[in-house]
Scaffold this motif. Structure first.
Motif, PDB file in Angstrom:
ATOM      1  N   LEU A  54       0.821  -7.503   3.234  1.00 17.55           N
ATOM      2  CA  LEU A  54       0.312  -6.832   4.424  1.00 17.55           C
ATOM      3  C   LEU A  54      -1.034  -7.415   4.786  1.00 17.55           C
ATOM      4  N   ALA A  55      -1.363  -7.297   6.039  1.00 21.52           N
ATOM      5  CA  ALA A  55      -2.620  -7.874   6.505  1.00 21.52           C
ATOM      6  C   ALA A  55      -3.788  -7.081   5.933  1.00 21.52           C
ATOM      7  N   LYS A  56      -4.717  -7.788   5.311  1.00 21.52           N
ATOM      8  CA  LYS A  56      -5.916  -7.131   4.831  1.00 21.52           C
ATOM      9  C   LYS A  56      -6.973  -7.208   5.929  1.00 21.52           C
ATOM     10  N   PRO A  57      -7.841  -6.221   5.957  1.00 22.00           N
ATOM     11  CA  PRO A  57      -8.880  -6.263   6.989  1.00 22.00           C
ATOM     12  C   PRO A  57      -9.747  -7.510   6.845  1.00 22.00           C
ATOM     13  N   PHE A  69      -2.750  -2.572   8.926  1.00 26.11           N
ATOM     14  CA  PHE A  69      -2.100  -3.104  10.123  1.00 26.11           C
ATOM     15  C   PHE A  69      -1.173  -4.247   9.729  1.00 26.11           C
ATOM     16  N   GLU A  70      -0.144  -4.442  10.552  1.00 25.27           N
ATOM     17  CA  GLU A  70       0.773  -5.556  10.311  1.00 25.27           C
ATOM     18  C   GLU A  70       0.049  -6.890  10.404  1.00 25.27           C
ATOM     19  N   ARG A 105      -5.724  -4.897  14.797  1.00 21.77           N
ATOM     20  CA  ARG A 105      -6.949  -4.181  14.455  1.00 21.77           C
ATOM     21  C   ARG A 105      -8.095  -4.638  15.353  1.00 21.77           C
ATOM     22  N   GLN A 116       0.024   9.649  -3.586  1.00 22.38           N
ATOM     23  CA  GLN A 116      -0.015   8.642  -4.667  1.00 22.38           C
ATOM     24  C   GLN A 116      -1.188   8.852  -5.605  1.00 22.38           C
ATOM     25  N   ASP A 119      12.100  -4.214   2.644  1.00 23.63           N
ATOM     26  CA  ASP A 119      12.930  -5.173   3.360  1.00 23.63           C
ATOM     27  C   ASP A 119      12.172  -6.483   3.546  1.00 23.63           C
ATOM     28  N   ARG A 120      10.925  -6.348   3.873  1.00 24.23           N
ATOM     29  CA  ARG A 120      10.172  -7.541   4.206  1.00 24.23           C
ATOM     30  C   ARG A 120       9.641  -8.241   2.973  1.00 24.23           C
ATOM     31  N   LEU A 168       0.836  -1.200   0.000  1.00 27.04           N
ATOM     32  CA  LEU A 168       0.000   0.000   0.000  1.00 27.04           C
ATOM     33  C   LEU A 168       0.866   1.243   0.000  1.00 27.04           C
ATOM     34  N   VAL A 169       1.965   1.142   0.734  1.00 31.47           N
ATOM     35  CA  VAL A 169       2.867   2.283   0.819  1.00 31.47           C
ATOM     36  C   VAL A 169       4.274   1.754   0.644  1.00 31.47           C
ATOM     37  N   VAL A 170       5.012   2.355  -0.230  1.00 30.54           N
ATOM     38  CA  VAL A 170       6.385   1.893  -0.443  1.00 30.54           C
ATOM     39  C   VAL A 170       7.252   2.500   0.638  1.00 30.54           C
ATOM     40  N   THR A 171       7.630   1.675   1.550  1.00 33.31           N
ATOM     41  CA  THR A 171       8.519   2.148   2.594  1.00 33.31           C
ATOM     42  C   THR A 171       9.705   1.203   2.667  1.00 33.31           C
ATOM     43  N   ARG A 172      10.691   1.664   3.347  1.00 32.48           N
ATOM     44  CA  ARG A 172      11.893   0.842   3.462  1.00 32.48           C
ATOM     45  C   ARG A 172      11.566  -0.471   4.164  1.00 32.48           C
ATOM     46  N   ARG A 173      10.724  -0.368   5.144  1.00 30.13           N
ATOM     47  CA  ARG A 173      10.377  -1.581   5.882  1.00 30.13           C
ATOM     48  C   ARG A 173       9.670  -2.592   4.997  1.00 30.13           C
ATOM     49  N   ASN A 174       8.785  -2.107   4.161  1.00 35.36           N
ATOM     50  CA  ASN A 174       8.052  -3.027   3.285  1.00 35.36           C
ATOM     51  C   ASN A 174       8.980  -3.692   2.289  1.00 35.36           C
ATOM     52  N   GLU A 178      -3.865  -8.723  11.635  1.00 37.22           N
ATOM     53  CA  GLU A 178      -5.271  -8.429  11.880  1.00 37.22           C
ATOM     54  C   GLU A 178      -5.582  -8.377  13.373  1.00 37.22           C
TER      55      GLU A 178
END
Lengths: 319, 395
Positions: A86-89, B304-305, B310, B360, A81-82, A73-79, B307
């Motif tokens: 990401l967890a979807k709702p 969230f990392e 959340r 974005q 790296d990993r 969703l967001v390009v960050t250094r952490r993402n 669920e």
């Protein structure tokens, strides 16, 4: 069903919440614009709202999801790296939030409509005429305003007829003692009015028809239902027959939405009771003046619109 | 742990301390220079006692903590305003030098707690979201709903400290002693520590599902410590008063009987919104519903990392709502929500996420509307807090 992104699901939730807000707002507007509409219509609107929103919740719970794939969703250094997804709702989270939102928004809407319906003015007309077995003071003093189960904003008024308090005589002897006033102030004003009146012997006729017509003119153009309570001890035919259609005409002319509640106190013949019952929206017979406070309290708990519905279902008034 | 990550984390941690201190000092300064004159002008007073004036060092319930510290607890259900408040803050006031006025001691404790709480909230926010949060975001916390309470004397922020540390010790799986300690301290500060129990239960279930023993252990430790200490305190109050049930009897003063029905809160709210001509009453009932709802909606919109983070925050918010409905009491929702660590975390994460989305150009109109709405909402709740505190709008 095609899986969608989390943003689409958020949009679905927002749509459902917006839908419930609009339908609840519609419910409230309906209550303002047409408060005498039977409750069943309001229930239908609420039922449709709830069904629609439950359908949306059902869609959220049951729609299939695409296999988890790395989406950033967001390009960050952490993402970077990993490099993992990401967890979807979770769909149940959406369902719970949707359910709570619906419960609160629709609940407020439904209760608001009910509360709007309860808004009314209570206008008491008390018989002070001659020959009355129960005096005006005995009747008026039993209107226990402090214990009325209505909101403090409810306005209360008092009128007397046949007591010789006005400049007129006979059937036209009617006077407003206290104009509609919020409940707290009304207690004091009614008490002051009673204290000022010199009532030892009633005089005048018991002109219910004229007293009601006079009341409707006093209540002209007021909003919400005007609940006219008539406390009377007998039916005095010297002032002519009771004509409900004439009352309706005058109410329409003065733009008054009203309900007529008649309480007779003391011995009244069955024939007179039938006439009064047909004339009134609600008719209650009290054997003694001591029953008046309880009757008024019990009847006050039933808002006017419910009685409208009752009459429409079980029979209308009129000769 | 990756050295680069460790170094970055240490750097962020040091910066977070700096920004927490800066935020606290700025807030304290704004409270003294701006809020205090406004509140003095509007006659900030003890709840239900307009003749006794107070200032920003002990607004709303602060006076009762000071009284408990100075006069001791009055062990009787006839004094609910003594028994309602848990002892840690009063004890802390008592421990500090008596040469300093008690209200100033409370304020000092609150400011210290604010700085620690901000660091703890930042420490909590980092692991729960993939979004990179900069420590300077802490400067925005006073702008979030209820954030202005940071600069005043209160017990909510001390409770937030322990609640935040409790939840951090669970998700980062610290030594089990720590969640026990934070749980004990949290419930001794305020009953609002109970909002953590649903969140900890979520982590416990998540741990059981994933067979993560440490997560299960720490979350259970937190729940049990809160429960045991709460029961102990209740018994302590009852013993001192000489009558079992004194604690709950004192609490009942603030309740509407459940026999009114669980939906009676909505009925009461509707009546107030329609009939009441007091703007404060209307705002009180509205805010009690809107603030938790908005937090729930924000919860769905941010990443969230895992669920369980959340759902844990959602569980706390549902706990807040449940207690509001159960007690039929909308009082102080705007300050009580600040005791939930997720509340400030959500605000910070949402702001960053919104800006990222706008940069974005992804669903630009929706996020623009969302951002503006959130900004207006924060402003309105800020005004509500500033005016509502002296005018008793939310209590």
């Amino acid at each position: 069903m095609k899986p969608s992104s989390s943003t689409e699901l958020v949009l679905a939730i927002l749509t459902s919440v917006l839908g419930s807000v609009l339908i609840s707002a519609g419910n409230v507007i309906l209550g303002i614009a047409a408060p005498t509409l039977p409750k069943s219509d309001g229930d239908l609107a609420s039922g449709v709202a709830i069904a629609f929103l439950l359908f949306v919740v059902y869609i959220l719970i049951t729609r299939r999801r695409a296999p988890q794939e790395p989406r950033l969703l967001v390009v960050t250094r952490r993402n970077l790296d990993r490099g993992q997804a990401l967890a979807k709702p979770n769909r149940w989270t959406y369902a719970i939030v949707a359910g709570v939102s619906i419960f609160i928004i629709v609940g407020i809407g439904v209760y608001s409509r009910w509360v709007l319906i309860e808004r009314r003015t209570m206008y008491f007309i008390v018989d002070a005429s001659e020959g009355s077995p129960t005096t005006f003071r005995e009747l008026a003093s039993r209107i226990k305003i402090t214990t009325l189960p209505v909101p403090p904003e409810t306005e209360i008024g008092l009128e007397a007829f046949g007591g010789g308090y006005s400049a007129n005589s006979g059937c036209d002897d009617v006077v407003e003692l206290v104009a509609p006033t919020p409940k707290a102030e009304a207690i004091e004003k009614i008490s002051d009015a009673l204290a000022l009146l010199d009532q030892d012997s009633p005089k005048g006729f018991s002109g219910i028809q004229h007293a009601t017509e006079y009341a409707l003119k006093q209540l002209a153009n007021r909003r919400d239902t005007q609940q006219i309570w008539i406390l009377v001890t007998r039916l005095d035919t010297r002032c002519g027959e009771l004509d409900r259609n004439e009352i309706d005409r005058i109410a329409a002319e003065n733009n008054v939405k009203y309900e007529l509640v008649i309480i007779t106190v003391g011995p009244v013949s069955e024939a007179d009771q039938r006439v009064l019952s047909a004339f009134a929206g609600r008719y209650i017979y009290a054997q003694t003046a001591d029953e008046i406070p309880i009757i008024i309290q019990q009847q006050s708990r039933i808002p006017p619109v419910l009685y409208d519905l009752y009459r429409k279902v079980y029979g209308s008034y009129g000769p | 742990m990756d050295l680069r990550k460790q170094l970055r984390r240490n750097g962020d941690f040091s910066l977070s301390i700096f920004y927490a201190l800066a935020t606290t000092l700025l807030c304290a300064g704004a409270t003294v220079l701006i809020l205090n004159p406004i509140w003095s002008q509007l006659g900030l007073h003890v709840p239900e006692d307009p003749k006794t004036k107070v200032d920003f060092t002990m607004p709303v319930d602060g006076i009762f903590y000071v009284r408990n510290a100075e006069l001791g607890y009055r062990w009787s259900a006839e004094y609910p305003q003594s028994l309602w408040f848990h002892p840690l803050v009063a004890w802390a006031i008592g421990v500090l030098p008596r040469s300093i006025a008690a209200n100033l001691r409370l304020w000092a404790i609150s400011l210290t707690a604010s700085a620690i709480a901000l660091v703890a909230v930042f420490r909590y926010s980092g692991p729960i979201t993939p979004i990179s949060l900069k420590p300077n975001l802490l400067l925005l916390i006073p702008l979030l709903p209820g954030g202005l309470v940071i600069g005043t004397g209160n017990a909510e922020i001390p409770c937030l400290v322990f609640n935040s540390l409790l939840i951090v010790s669970v998700i980062l799986k610290w030594n089990v002693i720590l969640p026990i300690a934070w749980g004990v301290l949290a419930i001794l500060t305020k009953l609002n520590a109970l909002y953590m129990v649903p969140a900890l239960a979520v982590y416990c279930v998540a741990g059981l599902t994933k067979k993560d023993r440490k997560l299960v252990r720490n979350s259970l430790a937190g729940i049990i410590s809160i429960a045991i200490v709460l029961v102990s305190w209740v018994l302590f109050v009852d013993l001192n008063s000489g009558q079992l049930g004194t604690y709950w009897q004192a609490r009942e003063v603030g309740l509407v009987p459940l026999s009114s029905g669980p939906f009676s809160f909505l009925d009461t709210a509707a009546r107030v919104l329609i009939f009441s001509d007091q703007i404060g009453e209307r705002l009180k009932y509205s805010s009690a519903l809107i603030i938790p709802l908005v937090d729930m909606w924000i919860l769905l919109a941010i990443p969230f990392e895992k669920e369980e983070h959340r759902v844990a925050i959602l569980a706390s918010l549902l706990g807040l709502l449940f207690l509001t409905f159960f007690q039929n009491n909308p009082n102080k929702s705007i300050v009580y929500i600040t005791t939930i660590p997720g509340h400030f975390a959500l605000g910070m994460i949402f702001i960053v996420h919104c800006f990222n989305k706008l940069r974005q150009r992804e669903h630009f109109p929706i996020w623009l509307m969302a951002g503006i709405s959130f900004g207006v909402y924060c402003f309105m709740t800020g005004v509500f807090f500033v005016l509502g505190t002296p005018l008793a709008w939310y209590y």
